[in-house]
Motif scaffolding. Sequence first.
Motif, short mmCIF file in Angstrom:
data_model
loop_
_atom_site.label_atom_id
_atom_site.label_comp_id
_atom_site.label_asym_id
_atom_site.label_seq_id
_atom_site.Cartn_x
_atom_site.Cartn_y
_atom_site.Cartn_z
N SER A 94 0.88 -1.19 0.07
CA SER A 94 0.11 -0.01 -0.11
C SER A 94 0.91 1.22 -0.03
N TRP A 95 1.80 1.31 0.78
CA TRP A 95 2.88 2.58 0.90
C TRP A 95 3.41 2.76 -0.37
N LEU A 96 4.15 1.49 -1.10
CA LEU A 96 4.83 1.77 -2.27
C LEU A 96 3.93 1.98 -3.67
N LEU A 97 2.79 1.70 -3.52
CA LEU A 97 1.75 2.13 -4.44
C LEU A 97 1.54 3.49 -4.25
N SER A 98 1.11 4.09 -3.16
CA SER A 98 0.77 5.52 -2.91
C SER A 98 2.00 6.33 -3.34
N VAL A 99 3.27 5.91 -3.02
CA VAL A 99 4.50 6.59 -3.31
C VAL A 99 4.61 6.46 -4.98
N LEU A 100 4.17 5.50 -5.45
CA LEU A 100 4.52 5.58 -6.87
C LEU A 100 3.39 6.28 -7.61
N PHE A 101 2.11 6.22 -6.84
CA PHE A 101 1.17 7.30 -7.74
C PHE A 101 1.26 8.75 -7.31
N LEU A 102 2.00 9.18 -6.20
CA LEU A 102 2.36 10.57 -6.11
C LEU A 102 3.41 10.74 -7.04
N LEU A 103 4.22 10.11 -7.13
CA LEU A 103 5.38 10.46 -8.16
C LEU A 103 4.94 10.80 -9.55
N LEU A 108 3.48 14.04 -14.12
CA LEU A 108 2.72 14.67 -15.02
C LEU A 108 2.49 15.89 -14.88
N ALA A 109 2.26 16.52 -13.74
CA ALA A 109 2.43 18.13 -13.32
C ALA A 109 3.71 18.70 -14.02
N GLY A 110 4.72 18.21 -13.61
CA GLY A 110 6.05 18.85 -14.09
C GLY A 110 6.00 19.03 -15.74
N ARG A 111 5.48 17.79 -16.24
CA ARG A 111 5.27 17.88 -18.10
C ARG A 111 4.48 18.98 -18.36
N VAL A 112 3.26 18.88 -17.71
CA VAL A 112 2.17 19.97 -18.09
C VAL A 112 2.70 21.44 -17.65
N ALA A 113 3.54 21.53 -16.85
CA ALA A 113 4.02 23.15 -16.39
C ALA A 113 5.24 23.34 -17.12
N GLY A 173 14.05 7.18 -8.85
CA GLY A 173 14.89 6.97 -10.06
C GLY A 173 13.86 6.69 -11.28
N LEU A 174 13.03 5.76 -11.14
CA LEU A 174 12.28 5.26 -12.15
C LEU A 174 11.36 6.51 -12.69
N ALA A 175 11.08 7.48 -11.58
CA ALA A 175 10.14 8.64 -12.10
C ALA A 175 11.07 9.60 -12.66
#
Length: 281
Positions: A94-103, A108-113, A173-175
Amino acid sequence: MTWHVAEEDLRAYAHGELAPPLLWSADTHLTACAECRARLAHSADPVVLDAGWERLDAELDAPRPSLTERLLVRLGVADHTARLLTATPILRRSWLLSVLFLLVMTVLAGRVADTPALFLALAPLLPLAGVALSYGPALDPTYEMAVVAPLHGFRLLMIRTVAVLTAGLALNGLATLALPGYGLMALAWLLPALALTATALALSARLGPVLAPALVGGAWLTLLVVAHERARTADSTLAPFTAAGQSAAAAVVVLAALLLYQVRDRFDTRPLGGFPGDGTA
Protein backbone atom coordinates in the motif's frame (compact mmCIF):
# COMPACT_ATOMS: atom_id res chain seq x y z
CA MET A 1 3.44 -40.32 -0.37
CA THR A 2 6.20 -42.04 -2.33
CA TRP A 3 8.21 -42.90 0.78
CA HIS A 4 7.78 -43.30 4.53
CA VAL A 5 10.03 -42.92 7.54
CA ALA A 6 12.13 -46.06 7.97
CA GLU A 7 11.15 -48.26 10.91
CA GLU A 8 14.46 -47.81 12.72
CA ASP A 9 14.30 -44.03 12.22
CA LEU A 10 10.72 -43.95 13.46
CA ARG A 11 11.76 -46.00 16.50
CA ALA A 12 14.61 -43.59 17.21
CA TYR A 13 12.25 -40.65 16.74
CA ALA A 14 9.79 -42.23 19.18
CA HIS A 15 12.51 -42.44 21.85
CA GLY A 16 13.86 -38.95 21.17
CA GLU A 17 17.13 -40.32 19.80
CA LEU A 18 16.87 -39.27 16.15
CA ALA A 19 19.41 -36.56 15.34
CA PRO A 20 19.35 -33.85 12.63
CA PRO A 21 19.08 -33.81 9.69
CA LEU A 22 17.04 -37.03 9.87
CA LEU A 23 15.03 -35.47 12.70
CA TRP A 24 14.08 -32.50 10.54
CA SER A 25 13.18 -34.78 7.66
CA ALA A 26 10.99 -36.91 9.92
CA ASP A 27 9.28 -33.84 11.38
CA THR A 28 8.47 -32.53 7.91
CA HIS A 29 7.24 -35.90 6.69
CA LEU A 30 5.04 -36.52 9.72
CA THR A 31 3.18 -33.24 9.19
CA ALA A 32 1.79 -34.64 5.93
CA CYS A 33 1.71 -38.42 6.39
CA ALA A 34 -1.17 -39.89 8.42
CA GLU A 35 0.17 -43.42 8.04
CA CYS A 36 3.50 -42.61 9.67
CA ARG A 37 1.76 -40.66 12.43
CA ALA A 38 -0.38 -43.72 13.17
CA ARG A 39 2.74 -45.94 13.28
CA LEU A 40 4.40 -43.44 15.58
CA ALA A 41 1.40 -43.31 17.93
CA HIS A 42 1.61 -47.07 18.49
CA SER A 43 5.33 -47.18 19.17
CA ALA A 44 6.24 -43.94 20.93
CA ASP A 45 6.71 -43.18 24.58
CA PRO A 46 3.87 -40.77 25.56
CA VAL A 47 6.27 -38.12 26.92
CA VAL A 48 8.51 -38.25 23.87
CA LEU A 49 5.47 -38.31 21.61
CA ASP A 50 4.11 -35.14 23.23
CA ALA A 51 7.45 -33.42 22.68
CA GLY A 52 7.36 -34.45 19.05
CA TRP A 53 3.85 -33.11 18.57
CA GLU A 54 4.95 -29.82 20.14
CA ARG A 55 7.75 -29.55 17.60
CA LEU A 56 5.30 -30.26 14.79
CA ASP A 57 2.83 -27.70 16.12
CA ALA A 58 5.59 -25.10 16.31
CA GLU A 59 6.61 -25.90 12.74
CA LEU A 60 3.04 -25.64 11.49
CA ASP A 61 2.35 -22.40 13.38
CA ALA A 62 5.60 -20.71 12.35
CA PRO A 63 5.05 -17.81 9.92
CA ARG A 64 5.95 -18.65 6.36
CA PRO A 65 8.71 -16.43 4.96
CA SER A 66 7.75 -14.21 2.04
CA LEU A 67 9.31 -14.49 -1.40
CA THR A 68 11.50 -11.45 -0.70
CA GLU A 69 12.65 -12.89 2.61
CA ARG A 70 13.54 -16.23 1.02
CA LEU A 71 15.44 -14.42 -1.73
CA LEU A 72 17.44 -12.40 0.80
CA VAL A 73 18.34 -15.56 2.72
CA ARG A 74 19.50 -17.23 -0.51
CA LEU A 75 21.69 -14.19 -1.18
CA GLY A 76 23.45 -14.77 2.14
CA VAL A 77 21.51 -12.43 4.43
CA ALA A 78 21.04 -13.85 7.94
CA ASP A 79 17.50 -15.10 8.49
CA HIS A 80 16.77 -12.70 11.38
CA THR A 81 18.12 -9.79 9.35
CA ALA A 82 16.00 -10.79 6.37
CA ARG A 83 12.92 -10.95 8.61
CA LEU A 84 13.62 -7.47 9.99
CA LEU A 85 14.15 -6.10 6.49
CA THR A 86 10.95 -7.52 5.04
CA ALA A 87 8.99 -6.50 8.15
CA THR A 88 9.94 -2.84 7.72
CA PRO A 89 6.54 -1.09 7.94
CA ILE A 90 6.84 1.19 4.92
CA LEU A 91 7.87 -1.64 2.62
CA ARG A 92 4.22 -2.59 2.30
CA ARG A 93 2.42 -2.75 -1.00
CA SER A 94 0.00 0.00 0.00
CA TRP A 95 2.82 2.42 0.87
CA LEU A 96 4.82 1.68 -2.27
CA LEU A 97 1.78 2.03 -4.52
CA SER A 98 0.87 5.33 -2.85
CA VAL A 99 4.38 6.68 -3.35
CA LEU A 100 4.41 5.51 -6.96
CA PHE A 101 1.04 7.16 -7.61
CA LEU A 102 2.23 10.41 -6.03
CA LEU A 103 5.38 10.39 -8.16
CA VAL A 104 3.41 9.73 -11.33
CA MET A 105 1.10 12.65 -10.58
CA THR A 106 4.08 14.89 -9.83
CA VAL A 107 5.83 13.93 -13.07
CA LEU A 108 2.66 14.60 -15.05
CA ALA A 109 2.30 17.99 -13.35
CA GLY A 110 5.92 18.75 -14.20
CA ARG A 111 5.33 17.90 -17.85
CA VAL A 112 2.23 20.07 -18.03
CA ALA A 113 4.01 23.01 -16.38
CA ASP A 114 7.17 22.28 -18.39
CA THR A 115 9.33 22.46 -15.26
CA PRO A 116 10.71 19.74 -12.97
CA ALA A 117 10.59 22.04 -9.90
CA LEU A 118 7.62 20.29 -8.24
CA PHE A 119 9.17 16.86 -8.69
CA LEU A 120 12.57 18.04 -7.44
CA ALA A 121 10.93 19.58 -4.37
CA LEU A 122 8.86 16.50 -3.52
CA ALA A 123 11.28 13.67 -4.31
CA PRO A 124 13.68 14.33 -1.36
CA LEU A 125 10.77 14.21 1.09
CA LEU A 126 9.68 10.68 0.18
CA PRO A 127 12.78 8.83 1.50
CA LEU A 128 12.69 11.11 4.54
CA ALA A 129 9.07 10.16 5.25
CA GLY A 130 9.89 6.50 4.72
CA VAL A 131 12.70 6.60 7.27
CA ALA A 132 10.43 8.40 9.75
CA LEU A 133 7.87 5.62 9.41
CA SER A 134 10.31 2.71 9.47
CA TYR A 135 10.94 2.44 13.21
CA GLY A 136 9.63 3.45 16.62
CA PRO A 137 6.98 1.97 18.94
CA ALA A 138 4.25 4.31 17.71
CA LEU A 139 4.61 3.37 14.06
CA ASP A 140 6.33 -0.02 13.80
CA PRO A 141 4.16 -3.11 14.51
CA THR A 142 7.36 -5.17 14.76
CA TYR A 143 9.02 -2.80 17.24
CA GLU A 144 9.31 -5.35 20.06
CA MET A 145 10.87 -7.91 17.73
CA ALA A 146 13.32 -5.28 16.47
CA VAL A 147 14.37 -4.24 19.97
CA VAL A 148 15.10 -7.80 21.14
CA ALA A 149 16.88 -8.73 17.92
CA PRO A 150 20.52 -9.77 18.50
CA LEU A 151 21.82 -6.64 16.79
CA HIS A 152 23.51 -3.42 17.77
CA GLY A 153 20.81 -0.72 17.78
CA PHE A 154 22.73 1.42 15.33
CA ARG A 155 23.21 -1.49 12.94
CA LEU A 156 19.51 -2.27 13.11
CA LEU A 157 18.73 1.35 12.31
CA MET A 158 21.06 1.23 9.32
CA ILE A 159 19.49 -2.01 8.07
CA ARG A 160 16.05 -0.44 8.13
CA THR A 161 17.35 2.79 6.58
CA VAL A 162 19.06 0.97 3.71
CA ALA A 163 15.84 -0.92 2.99
CA VAL A 164 13.81 2.28 2.98
CA LEU A 165 16.32 4.24 0.91
CA THR A 166 16.64 1.44 -1.62
CA ALA A 167 12.89 1.37 -2.19
CA GLY A 168 12.45 5.15 -2.12
CA LEU A 169 15.41 5.99 -4.32
CA ALA A 170 14.45 3.26 -6.79
CA LEU A 171 10.95 4.71 -7.19
CA ASN A 172 12.35 8.21 -7.48
CA GLY A 173 14.82 6.96 -10.07
CA LEU A 174 12.03 5.42 -12.15
CA ALA A 175 10.15 8.72 -12.01
CA THR A 176 13.30 10.54 -13.14
CA LEU A 177 13.37 8.44 -16.31
CA ALA A 178 10.07 10.06 -17.26
CA LEU A 179 11.80 13.48 -17.40
CA PRO A 180 14.58 12.84 -19.95
CA GLY A 181 14.32 16.31 -21.44
CA TYR A 182 15.86 17.95 -18.39
CA GLY A 183 19.09 15.96 -18.44
CA LEU A 184 21.10 15.95 -15.21
CA MET A 185 18.73 18.52 -13.72
CA ALA A 186 16.20 15.70 -13.25
CA LEU A 187 18.66 14.04 -10.84
CA ALA A 188 19.11 17.12 -8.68
CA TRP A 189 16.82 15.59 -6.02
CA LEU A 190 19.32 12.87 -5.10
CA LEU A 191 21.80 14.79 -2.94
CA PRO A 192 19.06 16.73 -1.10
CA ALA A 193 17.28 13.44 -0.41
CA LEU A 194 20.42 11.94 1.12
CA ALA A 195 21.10 15.16 3.06
CA LEU A 196 17.59 15.28 4.54
CA THR A 197 17.63 11.60 5.48
CA ALA A 198 21.10 11.69 7.04
CA THR A 199 20.27 14.84 9.02
CA ALA A 200 17.00 13.37 10.30
CA LEU A 201 18.75 10.19 11.42
CA ALA A 202 21.46 12.13 13.23
CA LEU A 203 18.88 14.30 15.03
CA SER A 204 16.68 11.29 15.88
CA ALA A 205 19.11 10.29 18.63
CA ARG A 206 17.94 13.36 20.58
CA LEU A 207 14.61 14.39 19.10
CA GLY A 208 13.01 11.04 18.31
CA PRO A 209 12.03 9.23 15.11
CA VAL A 210 9.02 11.44 14.34
CA LEU A 211 9.96 14.93 15.50
CA ALA A 212 13.40 14.95 13.87
CA PRO A 213 12.18 14.10 10.32
CA ALA A 214 9.26 16.49 10.76
CA LEU A 215 11.58 19.37 11.62
CA VAL A 216 13.96 18.50 8.80
CA GLY A 217 11.10 18.27 6.32
CA GLY A 218 9.73 21.60 7.54
CA ALA A 219 13.15 23.20 7.14
CA TRP A 220 13.35 21.85 3.58
CA LEU A 221 9.96 23.31 2.68
CA THR A 222 10.89 26.63 4.23
CA LEU A 223 14.12 26.68 2.23
CA LEU A 224 12.21 25.97 -0.97
CA VAL A 225 9.76 28.81 -0.30
CA VAL A 226 12.61 31.27 0.25
CA ALA A 227 14.51 29.96 -2.78
CA HIS A 228 11.38 30.17 -4.91
CA GLU A 229 10.87 33.85 -4.04
CA ARG A 230 14.47 34.65 -4.90
CA ALA A 231 14.39 32.60 -8.10
CA ARG A 232 11.20 34.30 -9.26
CA THR A 233 12.74 37.70 -8.70
CA ALA A 234 15.99 36.83 -10.48
CA ASP A 235 14.35 34.47 -13.02
CA SER A 236 16.82 31.69 -12.12
CA THR A 237 16.91 28.08 -10.93
CA LEU A 238 15.95 27.25 -7.35
CA ALA A 239 19.09 27.52 -5.22
CA PRO A 240 19.06 23.92 -3.87
CA PHE A 241 19.25 22.61 -7.44
CA THR A 242 22.13 24.78 -8.61
CA ALA A 243 25.77 23.66 -8.51
CA ALA A 244 26.28 25.59 -5.25
CA GLY A 245 23.16 24.07 -3.74
CA GLN A 246 24.22 20.55 -4.72
CA SER A 247 27.65 21.13 -3.20
CA ALA A 248 26.03 22.32 0.01
CA ALA A 249 23.81 19.22 0.07
CA ALA A 250 26.86 16.97 -0.36
CA ALA A 251 28.58 18.75 2.54
CA VAL A 252 25.48 18.25 4.71
CA VAL A 253 25.50 14.53 3.88
CA VAL A 254 29.10 14.21 5.07
CA LEU A 255 28.58 16.26 8.23
CA ALA A 256 25.34 14.48 9.14
CA ALA A 257 26.97 11.08 8.58
CA LEU A 258 29.82 12.03 10.91
CA LEU A 259 27.37 13.26 13.56
CA LEU A 260 25.31 10.09 13.21
CA TYR A 261 28.41 7.99 13.74
CA GLN A 262 29.31 10.03 16.84
CA VAL A 263 25.88 9.45 18.44
CA ARG A 264 25.50 5.82 17.34
CA ASP A 265 25.63 4.48 20.92
CA ARG A 266 22.51 6.43 21.82
CA PHE A 267 20.50 3.98 19.75
CA ASP A 268 21.42 1.27 22.26
CA THR A 269 20.61 3.22 25.42
CA ARG A 270 17.31 4.37 23.88
CA PRO A 271 16.71 1.76 21.14
CA LEU A 272 14.83 2.58 17.96
CA GLY A 273 12.07 4.84 19.09
CA GLY A 274 12.56 4.71 22.86
CA PHE A 275 13.31 8.42 22.83
CA PRO A 276 12.22 11.28 25.06
CA GLY A 277 8.67 12.35 24.37
CA ASP A 278 7.52 9.23 22.55
CA GLY A 279 5.67 7.73 25.48
CA THR A 280 8.12 4.88 26.22
CA ALA A 281 10.36 4.37 29.18
